[in-house]
Design a protein around this motif. Structure first.
Motif, PDB file in Angstrom:
ATOM      1  N   UNK A  77       0.839  -1.199   0.000  1.00 18.67           N
ATOM      2  CA  UNK A  77       0.000   0.000   0.000  1.00 18.67           C
ATOM      3  C   UNK A  77       0.876   1.251   0.000  1.00 18.67           C
ATOM      4  N   UNK A  78       1.882   1.274   0.855  1.00 23.93           N
ATOM      5  CA  UNK A  78       2.788   2.424   0.935  1.00 23.93           C
ATOM      6  C   UNK A  78       3.494   2.635  -0.400  1.00 23.93           C
ATOM      7  N   UNK A 140       2.562   8.482   8.718  1.00 22.77           N
ATOM      8  CA  UNK A 140       1.503   8.684   7.734  1.00 22.77           C
ATOM      9  C   UNK A 140       1.425  10.153   7.329  1.00 22.77           C
ATOM     10  N   UNK A 141       1.500  11.047   8.313  1.00 23.95           N
ATOM     11  CA  UNK A 141       1.479  12.491   8.008  1.00 23.95           C
ATOM     12  C   UNK A 141       2.675  12.887   7.150  1.00 23.95           C
ATOM     13  N   UNK A 142       3.842  12.374   7.490  1.00 26.70           N
ATOM     14  CA  UNK A 142       5.051  12.696   6.736  1.00 26.70           C
ATOM     15  C   UNK A 142       4.928  12.253   5.274  1.00 26.70           C
ATOM     16  N   UNK A 143       4.446  11.046   5.063  1.00 26.80           N
ATOM     17  CA  UNK A 143       4.302  10.558   3.694  1.00 26.80           C
ATOM     18  C   UNK A 143       3.251  11.368   2.941  1.00 26.80           C
ATOM     19  N   UNK A 144       2.190  11.759   3.604  1.00 28.38           N
ATOM     20  CA  UNK A 144       1.172  12.571   2.926  1.00 28.38           C
ATOM     21  C   UNK A 144       1.688  13.978   2.597  1.00 28.38           C
ATOM     22  N   UNK A 145       2.573  14.495   3.412  1.00 30.07           N
ATOM     23  CA  UNK A 145       3.211  15.779   3.079  1.00 30.07           C
ATOM     24  C   UNK A 145       4.038  15.620   1.808  1.00 30.07           C
ATOM     25  N   UNK A 146       4.768  14.526   1.706  1.00 25.86           N
ATOM     26  CA  UNK A 146       5.525  14.241   0.482  1.00 25.86           C
ATOM     27  C   UNK A 146       4.568  14.173  -0.713  1.00 25.86           C
ATOM     28  N   UNK A 147       3.500  13.394  -0.569  1.00 21.87           N
ATOM     29  CA  UNK A 147       2.544  13.206  -1.664  1.00 21.87           C
ATOM     30  C   UNK A 147       1.927  14.536  -2.074  1.00 21.87           C
ATOM     31  N   UNK A 166      12.141   8.972 -11.067  1.00 21.47           N
ATOM     32  CA  UNK A 166      13.279   8.736 -10.175  1.00 21.47           C
ATOM     33  C   UNK A 166      12.933   9.081  -8.729  1.00 21.47           C
ATOM     34  N   UNK A 167      12.223  10.187  -8.511  1.00 20.59           N
ATOM     35  CA  UNK A 167      11.830  10.558  -7.152  1.00 20.59           C
ATOM     36  C   UNK A 167      10.876   9.531  -6.548  1.00 20.59           C
ATOM     37  N   UNK A 168       9.938   9.090  -7.352  1.00 14.49           N
ATOM     38  CA  UNK A 168       8.992   8.074  -6.895  1.00 14.49           C
ATOM     39  C   UNK A 168       9.740   6.798  -6.501  1.00 14.49           C
ATOM     40  N   UNK A 169      10.645   6.361  -7.338  1.00 17.93           N
ATOM     41  CA  UNK A 169      11.415   5.145  -7.064  1.00 17.93           C
ATOM     42  C   UNK A 169      12.299   5.315  -5.828  1.00 17.93           C
ATOM     43  N   UNK A 170      12.862   6.497  -5.639  1.00 18.20           N
ATOM     44  CA  UNK A 170      13.718   6.751  -4.479  1.00 18.20           C
ATOM     45  C   UNK A 170      12.931   6.624  -3.175  1.00 18.20           C
ATOM     46  N   UNK A 171      11.757   7.207  -3.137  1.00 16.15           N
ATOM     47  CA  UNK A 171      10.936   7.106  -1.924  1.00 16.15           C
ATOM     48  C   UNK A 171      10.525   5.653  -1.684  1.00 16.15           C
ATOM     49  N   UNK A 172      10.141   4.961  -2.745  1.00 16.72           N
ATOM     50  CA  UNK A 172       9.779   3.552  -2.599  1.00 16.72           C
ATOM     51  C   UNK A 172      10.954   2.744  -2.070  1.00 16.72           C
ATOM     52  N   UNK A 173      12.140   3.032  -2.558  1.00 15.98           N
ATOM     53  CA  UNK A 173      13.343   2.323  -2.109  1.00 15.98           C
ATOM     54  C   UNK A 173      13.570   2.530  -0.610  1.00 15.98           C
ATOM     55  N   UNK A 174      13.325   3.727  -0.135  1.00 13.66           N
ATOM     56  CA  UNK A 174      13.505   4.018   1.288  1.00 13.66           C
ATOM     57  C   UNK A 174      12.550   3.168   2.147  1.00 13.66           C
ATOM     58  N   UNK A 175      11.323   3.005   1.692  1.00 11.93           N
ATOM     59  CA  UNK A 175      10.375   2.200   2.467  1.00 11.93           C
ATOM     60  C   UNK A 175      10.686   0.716   2.354  1.00 11.93           C
ATOM     61  N   UNK A 176      11.165   0.290   1.214  1.00 17.40           N
ATOM     62  CA  UNK A 176      11.575  -1.126   1.078  1.00 17.40           C
ATOM     63  C   UNK A 176      12.754  -1.429   1.994  1.00 17.40           C
ATOM     64  N   UNK A 177      13.679  -0.489   2.095  1.00 18.80           N
ATOM     65  CA  UNK A 177      14.888  -0.669   2.902  1.00 18.80           C
ATOM     66  C   UNK A 177      14.552  -0.768   4.390  1.00 18.80           C
ATOM     67  N   UNK A 178      13.476  -0.111   4.800  1.00 20.58           N
ATOM     68  CA  UNK A 178      13.088  -0.146   6.212  1.00 20.58           C
ATOM     69  C   UNK A 178      12.649  -1.554   6.626  1.00 20.58           C
ATOM     70  N   UNK A 179      12.128  -2.298   5.686  1.00 16.45           N
ATOM     71  CA  UNK A 179      11.652  -3.650   6.011  1.00 16.45           C
ATOM     72  C   UNK A 179      12.783  -4.587   6.120  1.00 16.45           C
TER      73      UNK A 179
END
Length: 179
Positions: A77-78, A140-147, A166-179
């Motif tokens: 979802x994220x 959730x608030x932080x991600x919505x500020x980004x969005x 590239x920006x979209x992929x970078x943010x996705x990479x950050x959330x994948x890395x957290x897992x």
């Protein structure tokens, strides 16, 4: 196309180009090749015409993302919601460009946007909780500020398509890395 649709299309175009305040019903009537009287008959006021455009824009956007964001897994979802700004702006560029121009000064526009984003916030809190983030509500608030910032940048065409991706992929990479 009906005259009502012609009016809505012309108004969206002119609100996008000039903003709401600088667009007169006379200019809308001219662009729609109709009379001001017909605008008032269908919508009552310019403000109600704008409200109809905003409602229609968010209804279309809700339809578009509801299938896209119907993901049970928190991380998925994220990752998908990070793509929403690009998807929405590319699907309805004039609507989002208009929103970018008027949202700061138009309470109705802001109200509809907040209502549109509320389910995303609620679902993001759950997703971040599932992923054991320390403060799911703040995440959730932080991600919505980004969005929120990204759709505004995309709508105002401040970024090229390659940078958007590239920006979209970078943010996705950050959330994948957290897992």
């Amino acid at each position: 196309m009906s005259k009502k649709k012609d009016i809505l299309k012309a108004a969206l175009q002119l609100f996008t180009e000039n903003g709401e305040r600088a667009t007169s019903t006379k200019s809308i009537a001219s662009e729609a090749e109709t009379s001001e009287a017909l605008i008032f008959r269908h919508f009552g006021t310019k403000e109600k015409l704008l409200e109809e455009i905003i409602k229609n824009g968010y209804q279309e956007s809700t339809k578009l993302i509801s299938q896209f964001l119907h993901e049970e897994n928190g991380l998925e979802y994220i990752l998908k919601i990070v793509e929403v700004p690009r998807i929405l702006v590319h699907a309805h560029p004039n609507f989002w460009k208009m929103q970018h121009k008027i949202i700061a000064l138009n309470l109705l526009s802001q109200k509809h946007h907040d209502f549109f984003m509320k389910p995303c916030y609620d679902r993001l809190k759950i997703a971040f909780s599932e992923l054991n983030y320390e403060n799911p509500a703040l995440e959730a608030k932080l991600l919505l500020i980004y969005i929120d910032g990204m759709w505004k940048h995309f709508a105002s065409r401040q970024l090229d398509s390659k940078t958007e991706t590239a920006l979209t992929a970078l943010v996705q990479q950050k959330y994948r890395a957290h897992n």
